[in-house]
Enzyme design. Structure first.
Site, PDB file in Angstrom:
ATOM      1  N   LYS A 140       0.859  -1.192   0.000  1.00 27.96           N
ATOM      2  CA  LYS A 140       0.000   0.000   0.000  1.00 27.96           C
ATOM      3  C   LYS A 140       0.882   1.225   0.000  1.00 27.96           C
ATOM      4  O   LYS A 140       2.040   1.169   0.439  1.00 27.96           O
ATOM      5  CB  LYS A 140      -0.883   0.015   1.250  1.00 27.96           C
ATOM      6  CG  LYS A 140      -2.135   0.852   1.112  1.00 27.96           C
ATOM      7  CD  LYS A 140      -3.253   0.099   0.405  1.00 27.96           C
ATOM      8  CE  LYS A 140      -4.477   0.939   0.211  1.00 27.96           C
ATOM      9  NZ  LYS A 140      -5.637   0.131  -0.230  1.00 27.96           N
TER      10      LYS A 140
HETATM   11  P1  NAD Z   1     -13.038   7.654  -3.006  1.00 24.84           P
HETATM   12  O1  NAD Z   1     -12.025   8.701  -2.825  1.00 24.84           O
HETATM   13  O2  NAD Z   1     -13.567   7.390  -4.364  1.00 24.84           O
HETATM   14  O3  NAD Z   1     -14.295   7.921  -2.052  1.00 24.84           O
HETATM   15  C1  NAD Z   1     -14.208   8.128  -0.685  1.00 24.84           C
HETATM   16  C2  NAD Z   1     -15.514   8.784  -0.262  1.00 24.84           C
HETATM   17  O4  NAD Z   1     -15.584   8.806   1.146  1.00 24.84           O
HETATM   18  C3  NAD Z   1     -15.644  10.227  -0.757  1.00 24.84           C
HETATM   19  O5  NAD Z   1     -16.938  10.424  -1.301  1.00 24.84           O
HETATM   20  C4  NAD Z   1     -15.475  11.042   0.512  1.00 24.84           C
HETATM   21  O6  NAD Z   1     -16.162  12.283   0.474  1.00 24.84           O
HETATM   22  C5  NAD Z   1     -16.062  10.103   1.531  1.00 24.84           C
HETATM   23  N1  NAD Z   1     -15.667  10.377   2.909  1.00 24.84           N
HETATM   24  C6  NAD Z   1     -14.444  10.731   3.385  1.00 24.84           C
HETATM   25  N2  NAD Z   1     -14.519  10.922   4.718  1.00 24.84           N
HETATM   26  C7  NAD Z   1     -15.807  10.684   5.068  1.00 24.84           C
HETATM   27  C8  NAD Z   1     -16.521  10.719   6.289  1.00 24.84           C
HETATM   28  N3  NAD Z   1     -15.898  11.031   7.436  1.00 24.84           N
HETATM   29  N4  NAD Z   1     -17.847  10.415   6.284  1.00 24.84           N
HETATM   30  C9  NAD Z   1     -18.487  10.089   5.139  1.00 24.84           C
HETATM   31  N5  NAD Z   1     -17.852  10.029   3.958  1.00 24.84           N
HETATM   32  C10 NAD Z   1     -16.539  10.329   3.924  1.00 24.84           C
HETATM   33  O7  NAD Z   1     -12.402   6.351  -2.351  1.00 24.84           O
HETATM   34  P2  NAD Z   1     -12.777   4.814  -2.596  1.00 24.84           P
HETATM   35  O8  NAD Z   1     -11.814   4.280  -3.556  1.00 24.84           O
HETATM   36  O9  NAD Z   1     -14.226   4.667  -2.810  1.00 24.84           O
HETATM   37  O10 NAD Z   1     -12.371   4.213  -1.174  1.00 24.84           O
HETATM   38  C11 NAD Z   1     -13.292   4.137  -0.086  1.00 24.84           C
HETATM   39  C12 NAD Z   1     -12.900   2.978   0.806  1.00 24.84           C
HETATM   40  O11 NAD Z   1     -12.888   1.790   0.015  1.00 24.84           O
HETATM   41  C13 NAD Z   1     -11.495   3.103   1.417  1.00 24.84           C
HETATM   42  O12 NAD Z   1     -11.505   2.500   2.690  1.00 24.84           O
HETATM   43  C14 NAD Z   1     -10.653   2.272   0.469  1.00 24.84           C
HETATM   44  O13 NAD Z   1      -9.470   1.801   1.056  1.00 24.84           O
HETATM   45  C15 NAD Z   1     -11.630   1.156   0.160  1.00 24.84           C
HETATM   46  N6  NAD Z   1     -11.291   0.400  -1.046  1.00 24.84           N
HETATM   47  C16 NAD Z   1     -11.210   1.022  -2.264  1.00 24.84           C
HETATM   48  C17 NAD Z   1     -10.873   0.256  -3.373  1.00 24.84           C
HETATM   49  C18 NAD Z   1     -10.799   0.830  -4.761  1.00 24.84           C
HETATM   50  O14 NAD Z   1     -10.588   0.070  -5.710  1.00 24.84           O
HETATM   51  N7  NAD Z   1     -10.983   2.113  -4.964  1.00 24.84           N
HETATM   52  C19 NAD Z   1     -10.631  -1.117  -3.239  1.00 24.84           C
HETATM   53  C20 NAD Z   1     -10.755  -1.710  -1.989  1.00 24.84           C
HETATM   54  C21 NAD Z   1     -11.084  -0.939  -0.903  1.00 24.84           C
END
Ligand code: NAD
Length: 398
Positions: A110
């Protein structure tokens, strides 16, 4: 500005606490435990960049490889003001377990940069990304360590990393990152893979619990890549997504939000707040809503011992990494909530990243439906593997 509460638990401590529980169940030898409790490599890079105003500003970035026994390190890169080395170590460790759960030949890695991309211009983000990429260059490569998007990083950022790496080689190396634009060797279906995988995991959980998916009420915390795609697929399967949130607001409509229109609203305004036909609620109210499925899809420690007692959902589907603290796990288990743990629930992203890498190294690209079918098979098989272990050994789903 930091959004982390002073009392929030260190995610790496939580990772080790959960690891120790699993290691006890597996009766893992002490030597193996000691090896797996520590990452293989931790790199800290200094990132000075020229800002648009002419000044030089310094940022700090990290790349962690937790374990590469099963293959190259794999894991996203996060741009967020609260990124710390311990958070990246936790996320890298979860990637090791996640790749093993879905049985793909990768280890766990990561990366992250402590920055607020919302305050940076396009040019500043490009310079930051390229400087960070050259800092972590000694670690990355298609056979060593393959970054991907995570919170606030997008396909464009992957393209800059790929280009920076390729410049040093003298030829294009698409296999060094996944989640890049399709025109540069990205995979169809990668952008929505995490949310789609969450959807398949929820479908499997509903079948196991004999809960008809149609008509269920869903709440999503974090309407970003993972959360919005899961919400959209559930919406198209006649679920009611009654509340969603992002970093700027929480909205609610008891009859269900219009998800396609909400996605357009978020694209246009940058937030879910202010969406017509919805009312604003607080984060505390969001978690306490009467619903069947709760999807935390934002950041770590969203559900803790403080808000867990108010949760009424039957299923908690962890689209985010590490959204529940161990204290919250105990509360939710005592209430009989069915948990789909992060390393299973959100594994669709890394699974399609693996498909992308396979396509890149073979120079042979698949149709979107092929990607979806293969992803569904992996998610359903992995769900059943975890469920079987949970039932046979009488241990929690985590
Ligand atoms: P992203 O940046 O697309 O979205 C994150 C969202 O969370 C945004 O809309 C942001 O405004 C919101 N957010 C941030 N703080 C917040 C809070 N306190 N309350 C409510 N909403 C809040 O990111 P993503 O890729 O969707 O990632 C989200 C989660 O999914 C993370 O934990 C990430 O590690 C996990 N994840 C993502 C992927 C991927 O392929 N993108 C894969 C596995 C896991």
């Amino acid at each position: 500005m930091s959004t982390v509460l002073a009392t929030a638990r260190n995610p790496y401590d939580i990772t080790l606490e959960n690891f120790d529980l699993a290691a006890d169940t597996l009766e893992l030898e002490d030597d193996i435990r000691a090896m797996l409790r520590h990452p293989e490599r931790v790199l800290i890079v200094n990132i000075p960049i020229r800002m648009d105003n002419g000044r030089i500003r310094r940022f700090e970035g990290y790349r962690v490889q937790h374990n590469t026994a099963r293959g190259p390190a794999k894991g996203g890169i996060r741009y967020h003001p609260d990124v710390t080395v311990d958070e990246v170590k936790a996320l890298a460790t979860w990637m090791t377990w996640k790749c093993a759960v879905v049985n793909i030949p990768f280890g766990g890695g990561k990366g992250g940069v402590a920055c607020n991309p919302k305050e940076l211009s396009h040019g500043e983000i490009e310079r930051l990304t390229r400087r960070y990429a050259s800092g972590i260059l000694p670690l990355i490569g298609p056979e060593q360590d393959i970054p991907a998007p995570d919170v606030y990083t997008k396909p464009q950022i992957m393209a800059w990393i790929m280009d920076t790496y390729s410049m040093t080689k003298g030829y294009s190396v698409p296999g060094v990152v996944t989640g890049k634009p399709v025109s540069l060797g990205g995979s169809l279906g990668r952008n929505e893979a995490t949310g789609r995988g969450v959807f398949y995991a929820i479908q499997s959980a509903c079948e196991h619990l004999r809960l008809p998916l149609k008509g269920t009420k869903v709440v999503v915390q974090g309407f970003g890549n993972a959360g919005s795609v899961a919400a959209h697929l559930l919406d198209t399967h006649q679920c009611y997504v009654i509340a969603v949130s992002d970093s700027r607001g929480c909205i609610y409509n008891k009859d269900g939000l219009d998800i396609p229109k909400l996605m357009l609203h978020k694209e246009k305004t940058g937030t879910v707040a202010g969406f017509p036909a919805s009312e604003p609620i607080s984060p505390r109210q969001l978690f306490a809503l009467e619903c069947d499925i709760l999807i935390p899809a934002a950041l770590e420690n969203a559900i803790d011992e403080d808000n867990a007692p108010s949760i009424k959902a039957n299923i908690i589907a962890e689209a985010a990494n590490g959204p529940c603290t161990p204290e919250a796990d105990k509360v939710l288990e005592a209430k009989g909530c069915f948990l789909i743990p992060d390393i299973l629930c959100n594994a669709g992203g890394v699974t399609v990243s693996y498909f992308e890498w396979v396509q890149d190294v073979q120079h042979l690209f698949w149709e979107a439906q092929d990607v979806y079918n293969r992803l569904e098979r992996v998610m359903r098989t992995s769900f059943n593997d975890v469920l079987k272990f949970h039932l046979d050994r009488k241990v929690s789903m985590r």
